[in-house]
Design a protein around this motif. Sequence first.
Motif, PDB file in Angstrom:
ATOM      1  N   LEU A 255       0.834  -1.202   0.000  1.00 36.96           N
ATOM      2  CA  LEU A 255       0.000   0.000   0.000  1.00 36.96           C
ATOM      3  C   LEU A 255       0.871   1.255   0.000  1.00 36.96           C
ATOM      4  CD1 LEU A 255      -2.750   1.388   0.160  1.00 36.96           C
ATOM      5  CD2 LEU A 255      -2.603   1.154   2.664  1.00 36.96           C
ATOM      6  N   GLY A 256       1.928   1.236   0.797  1.00 32.27           N
ATOM      7  CA  GLY A 256       2.856   2.371   0.820  1.00 32.27           C
ATOM      8  C   GLY A 256       3.503   2.589  -0.534  1.00 32.27           C
ATOM      9  N   CYS A 257       3.890   1.498  -1.195  1.00 26.87           N
ATOM     10  CA  CYS A 257       4.480   1.600  -2.537  1.00 26.87           C
ATOM     11  C   CYS A 257       3.482   2.191  -3.520  1.00 26.87           C
ATOM     12  CB  CYS A 257       4.938   0.232  -3.018  1.00 26.87           C
ATOM     13  SG  CYS A 257       6.358  -0.431  -2.137  1.00 26.87           S
ATOM     14  N   LEU A 258       2.238   1.752  -3.426  1.00 25.41           N
ATOM     15  CA  LEU A 258       1.196   2.257  -4.309  1.00 25.41           C
ATOM     16  C   LEU A 258       0.967   3.751  -4.083  1.00 25.41           C
ATOM     17  CD1 LEU A 258      -1.058   1.743  -6.382  1.00 25.41           C
ATOM     18  CD2 LEU A 258      -2.548   1.228  -4.455  1.00 25.41           C
ATOM     19  N   LEU A 259       0.887   4.155  -2.818  1.00 27.25           N
ATOM     20  CA  LEU A 259       0.685   5.578  -2.518  1.00 27.25           C
ATOM     21  C   LEU A 259       1.868   6.414  -2.995  1.00 27.25           C
ATOM     22  CD1 LEU A 259      -0.880   5.312   1.038  1.00 27.25           C
ATOM     23  CD2 LEU A 259      -2.040   5.858  -1.116  1.00 27.25           C
ATOM     24  N   TYR A 260       3.076   5.908  -2.802  1.00 26.76           N
ATOM     25  CA  TYR A 260       4.272   6.596  -3.295  1.00 26.76           C
ATOM     26  C   TYR A 260       4.194   6.783  -4.804  1.00 26.76           C
ATOM     27  CZ  TYR A 260       9.162   7.513  -4.394  1.00 26.76           C
ATOM     28  OH  TYR A 260      10.328   8.062  -4.871  1.00 26.76           O
ATOM     29  N   GLU A 261       3.808   5.713  -5.485  1.00 19.46           N
ATOM     30  CA  GLU A 261       3.721   5.766  -6.951  1.00 19.46           C
ATOM     31  C   GLU A 261       2.654   6.760  -7.409  1.00 19.46           C
ATOM     32  OE1 GLU A 261       2.638   2.596 -10.398  1.00 19.46           O
ATOM     33  OE2 GLU A 261       3.955   1.902  -8.795  1.00 19.46           O
ATOM     34  N   LEU A 262       1.536   6.797  -6.708  1.00 20.83           N
ATOM     35  CA  LEU A 262       0.470   7.731  -7.073  1.00 20.83           C
ATOM     36  C   LEU A 262       0.893   9.182  -6.868  1.00 20.83           C
ATOM     37  CD1 LEU A 262      -2.654   5.892  -5.601  1.00 20.83           C
ATOM     38  CD2 LEU A 262      -2.145   6.290  -8.019  1.00 20.83           C
ATOM     39  N   MET A 263       1.717   9.426  -5.845  1.00 17.89           N
ATOM     40  CA  MET A 263       2.120  10.802  -5.546  1.00 17.89           C
ATOM     41  C   MET A 263       3.311  11.274  -6.376  1.00 17.89           C
ATOM     42  SD  MET A 263       1.509  11.211  -1.463  1.00 17.89           S
ATOM     43  CE  MET A 263       2.306   9.725  -0.932  1.00 17.89           C
ATOM     44  N   THR A 264       4.183  10.352  -6.782  1.00 13.61           N
ATOM     45  CA  THR A 264       5.407  10.765  -7.468  1.00 13.61           C
ATOM     46  C   THR A 264       5.459  10.338  -8.931  1.00 13.61           C
ATOM     47  OG1 THR A 264       6.591   8.743  -6.868  1.00 13.61           O
ATOM     48  CG2 THR A 264       6.716  10.597  -5.313  1.00 13.61           C
ATOM     49  N   TYR A 265       4.532   9.476  -9.346  1.00 10.22           N
ATOM     50  CA  TYR A 265       4.516   8.935 -10.709  1.00 10.22           C
ATOM     51  C   TYR A 265       5.775   8.113 -11.009  1.00 10.22           C
ATOM     52  CZ  TYR A 265       0.802  12.348 -11.224  1.00 10.22           C
ATOM     53  OH  TYR A 265      -0.337  13.078 -11.048  1.00 10.22           O
ATOM     54  N   ARG A 266       6.386   7.539  -9.966  1.00 10.44           N
ATOM     55  CA  ARG A 266       7.578   6.700 -10.129  1.00 10.44           C
ATOM     56  C   ARG A 266       7.440   5.458  -9.259  1.00 10.44           C
ATOM     57  NH1 ARG A 266      12.771  10.233  -9.046  1.00 10.44           N
ATOM     58  NH2 ARG A 266      12.040   9.739  -6.976  1.00 10.44           N
ATOM     59  N   HIS A 267       8.118   4.373  -9.652  1.00 12.84           N
ATOM     60  CA  HIS A 267       8.152   3.158  -8.847  1.00 12.84           C
ATOM     61  C   HIS A 267       9.129   3.326  -7.691  1.00 12.84           C
ATOM     62  CE1 HIS A 267       5.768   0.729 -11.515  1.00 12.84           C
ATOM     63  NE2 HIS A 267       6.556   1.016 -12.542  1.00 12.84           N
ATOM     64  N   VAL A 268       8.855   2.628  -6.604  1.00 14.59           N
ATOM     65  CA  VAL A 268       9.817   2.551  -5.511  1.00 14.59           C
ATOM     66  C   VAL A 268      10.939   1.638  -5.949  1.00 14.59           C
ATOM     67  CG1 VAL A 268      10.159   1.814  -3.128  1.00 14.59           C
ATOM     68  CG2 VAL A 268       8.013   2.890  -3.786  1.00 14.59           C
ATOM     69  N   HIS A 269      12.152   2.072  -5.818  1.00 16.71           N
ATOM     70  CA  HIS A 269      13.297   1.247  -6.212  1.00 16.71           C
ATOM     71  C   HIS A 269      13.814   0.521  -4.983  1.00 16.71           C
ATOM     72  CE1 HIS A 269      13.349   2.931 -10.215  1.00 16.71           C
ATOM     73  NE2 HIS A 269      13.257   4.129  -9.679  1.00 16.71           N
ATOM     74  N   ILE A 270      13.218  -0.639  -4.684  1.00 14.00           N
ATOM     75  CA  ILE A 270      13.603  -1.361  -3.482  1.00 14.00           C
ATOM     76  C   ILE A 270      14.979  -1.972  -3.594  1.00 14.00           C
ATOM     77  CG2 ILE A 270      11.234  -1.816  -2.818  1.00 14.00           C
ATOM     78  CD1 ILE A 270      11.659  -4.709  -3.724  1.00 14.00           C
ATOM     79  N   PHE A 271      15.497  -2.094  -4.802  1.00 15.45           N
ATOM     80  CA  PHE A 271      16.830  -2.664  -4.963  1.00 15.45           C
ATOM     81  C   PHE A 271      17.898  -1.701  -4.432  1.00 15.45           C
ATOM     82  CE2 PHE A 271      14.274  -4.659  -8.292  1.00 15.45           C
ATOM     83  CZ  PHE A 271      14.368  -5.971  -7.850  1.00 15.45           C
ATOM     84  N   VAL A 272      17.544  -0.436  -4.314  1.00 12.46           N
ATOM     85  CA  VAL A 272      18.469   0.560  -3.786  1.00 12.46           C
ATOM     86  C   VAL A 272      18.532   0.451  -2.261  1.00 12.46           C
ATOM     87  CG1 VAL A 272      18.902   3.035  -3.560  1.00 12.46           C
ATOM     88  CG2 VAL A 272      18.051   2.104  -5.714  1.00 12.46           C
ATOM     89  N   LEU A 273      17.430  -0.013  -1.652  1.00 14.22           N
ATOM     90  CA  LEU A 273      17.402  -0.156  -0.204  1.00 14.22           C
ATOM     91  C   LEU A 273      18.325  -1.276   0.225  1.00 14.22           C
ATOM     92  CD1 LEU A 273      13.536  -0.027   0.340  1.00 14.22           C
ATOM     93  CD2 LEU A 273      15.155   1.818   0.663  1.00 14.22           C
ATOM     94  N   LYS A 274      18.900  -1.128   1.399  1.00 15.22           N
ATOM     95  CA  LYS A 274      19.738  -2.208   1.927  1.00 15.22           C
ATOM     96  C   LYS A 274      18.832  -3.292   2.477  1.00 15.22           C
ATOM     97  CE  LYS A 274      23.755   0.502   2.933  1.00 15.22           C
ATOM     98  NZ  LYS A 274      24.849   0.750   3.837  1.00 15.22           N
ATOM     99  N   LEU A 275      18.924  -4.462   1.887  1.00 20.01           N
ATOM    100  CA  LEU A 275      18.075  -5.560   2.330  1.00 20.01           C
ATOM    101  C   LEU A 275      18.778  -6.326   3.371  1.00 20.01           C
ATOM    102  CD1 LEU A 275      16.562  -6.609  -1.080  1.00 20.01           C
ATOM    103  CD2 LEU A 275      15.590  -5.154   0.641  1.00 20.01           C
TER     104      LEU A 275
END
Length: 64
Positions: A44-64
Motif C-alpha cells: 500500500l505504501g508503494c502504491l501511494l508513493y507511486e500515485l504521488m510521485t509517478y515513479r516506482h519505488v526502487h527497493i533494490f536501492v534499499l539495503k536488504l
Amino acid sequence: MGDLGIAKMIKEGVANTQIGTPHYMPPELWQNKKYTFTSDLWALGCLLYELMTYRHVHIFVLKL
C-alpha cells in the motif's frame, strides 16, 4: 482489487509464498523470509508513493 485466485488463508500469522508484482514486494519476500500482514502495508505504501510521485519505488536501492 481482486486476488486473481491466489489468495490463501494464513495459519499461525505468517506465510511464505512468493507471488506478485516485483515493484510492490516487501524486503522479507526478497530475502525468502516468512511474512505477515505488514507486507500488505508495504505494498500500500508503494502504491501511494507511486500515485504521488509517478515513479516506482526502487527497493533494490534499499539495503536488504
